[in-house]
Design a protein around this motif. Sequence first.
Motif, short mmCIF file in Angstrom:
data_model
loop_
_atom_site.label_atom_id
_atom_site.label_comp_id
_atom_site.label_asym_id
_atom_site.label_seq_id
_atom_site.Cartn_x
_atom_site.Cartn_y
_atom_site.Cartn_z
N LEU A 65 61.80 1.05 18.23
CA LEU A 65 61.70 2.21 19.12
C LEU A 65 62.30 3.40 18.38
CD1 LEU A 65 60.67 2.42 22.06
CD2 LEU A 65 63.03 2.32 22.76
N HIS A 66 61.49 4.11 17.62
CA HIS A 66 61.97 5.14 16.70
C HIS A 66 62.26 6.45 17.44
CE1 HIS A 66 62.78 7.03 12.99
NE2 HIS A 66 61.58 7.52 12.75
N TYR A 67 63.45 6.51 18.06
CA TYR A 67 63.81 7.66 18.90
C TYR A 67 64.37 8.85 18.11
CZ TYR A 67 68.55 5.66 18.71
OH TYR A 67 69.76 5.16 18.30
N LEU A 68 64.63 8.72 16.84
CA LEU A 68 65.18 9.84 16.08
C LEU A 68 64.19 11.00 15.97
CD1 LEU A 68 67.24 8.24 13.16
CD2 LEU A 68 67.98 8.96 15.44
N GLU A 69 62.91 10.70 15.99
CA GLU A 69 61.90 11.77 15.96
C GLU A 69 62.02 12.67 17.19
OE1 GLU A 69 58.43 9.28 15.67
OE2 GLU A 69 58.52 9.21 13.48
N GLN A 70 62.24 12.06 18.35
CA GLN A 70 62.36 12.83 19.58
C GLN A 70 63.72 13.54 19.66
OE1 GLN A 70 60.76 9.85 19.33
NE2 GLN A 70 58.87 11.03 19.51
N LEU A 71 64.75 12.93 19.09
CA LEU A 71 66.04 13.61 18.99
C LEU A 71 65.88 14.90 18.19
CD1 LEU A 71 69.15 13.80 19.29
CD2 LEU A 71 69.32 12.34 17.26
N GLU A 72 65.13 14.84 17.10
CA GLU A 72 64.89 16.02 16.27
C GLU A 72 64.17 17.11 17.07
OE1 GLU A 72 63.12 17.24 11.89
OE2 GLU A 72 62.63 15.28 12.72
N ILE A 73 63.18 16.73 17.86
CA ILE A 73 62.45 17.69 18.71
C ILE A 73 63.42 18.32 19.70
CG2 ILE A 73 60.71 17.93 20.53
CD1 ILE A 73 59.13 15.68 19.05
N ASP A 74 64.26 17.49 20.33
CA ASP A 74 65.24 17.99 21.29
C ASP A 74 66.19 18.99 20.64
OD1 ASP A 74 67.01 18.29 23.48
OD2 ASP A 74 67.93 16.32 23.21
N LEU A 75 66.69 18.66 19.48
CA LEU A 75 67.63 19.56 18.80
C LEU A 75 66.97 20.87 18.40
CD1 LEU A 75 69.54 16.94 16.63
CD2 LEU A 75 70.37 18.11 18.69
N LYS A 76 65.73 20.82 17.95
CA LYS A 76 65.02 22.05 17.61
C LYS A 76 64.82 22.92 18.86
CE LYS A 76 62.52 20.49 13.54
NZ LYS A 76 61.23 20.07 12.97
N ASN A 77 64.50 22.28 19.99
CA ASN A 77 64.31 23.04 21.24
C ASN A 77 65.61 23.68 21.72
OD1 ASN A 77 61.58 22.45 21.34
ND2 ASN A 77 61.85 20.68 22.69
N ARG A 78 66.73 23.04 21.49
CA ARG A 78 68.04 23.56 21.92
C ARG A 78 68.42 24.82 21.16
NH1 ARG A 78 72.17 19.23 23.60
NH2 ARG A 78 70.80 17.58 24.31
N TYR A 79 68.09 24.85 19.89
CA TYR A 79 68.59 25.92 19.04
C TYR A 79 67.54 26.98 18.73
CZ TYR A 79 72.42 22.69 18.77
OH TYR A 79 73.46 21.86 19.12
N ARG A 80 66.55 27.09 19.60
CA ARG A 80 65.54 28.16 19.45
C ARG A 80 66.07 29.43 20.07
NH1 ARG A 80 59.91 25.15 20.70
NH2 ARG A 80 59.74 24.26 18.64
#
Length: 178
Positions: free
Chosen positions: A163-178
């Motif tokens: 369950l490769h959740y690091l890809e979604q963590l990266e999306i979340d982090l990018k959305n936070r710091y926009r």
Amino acid sequence: MATWKSRGLRGSALEDMINYTNEIYKSEGLALVQKIPTPITPVNIDRTSRHITLAYFDKKSTVDYIGVVQGIPVCFDAKECAAEIFPLSNVHIHQMEFMRAFEKQAGTAFLIVFFTSKNEAYYIPFSTLSEFWQRMLDGGKKSFSYNELDKSLLINIKNDFMLHYLEQLEIDLKNRYR
């Protein structure tokens, strides 16, 4: 004091996938994330199988997993859902409070929900979970639906078990710091 009674293998498939994934992340040097055991006091133990059949929770637990991903503190809880509607009663107030406090300390908190009927898992950022929670507190729906989730946060299941959740963590982090 809360009582625990075994309900079979409820949630174990998801936890097995996450535990396997976390072992791969650790061996690849990508993350160090550990399952946090729920502290219990056994009351009844089946002597033949040596399984706990009745126990009390010692105290309220926090979340299922805590760790660090390349310097980023993370915590998350893992839930399974048979229907396309996820009841918010499956998330406890002490878990929401812990995740909120974790985020205030510059950590990243999230929920992984596995919709068993669809064989799909979603990464739900704490900010989204908080919106659903607030909606419930304001007298709205006491759940959220599969259709309300951001489809870009669908977690890829690789080799039927990772369950490769690091890809979604990266999306979340990018959305936070926009």
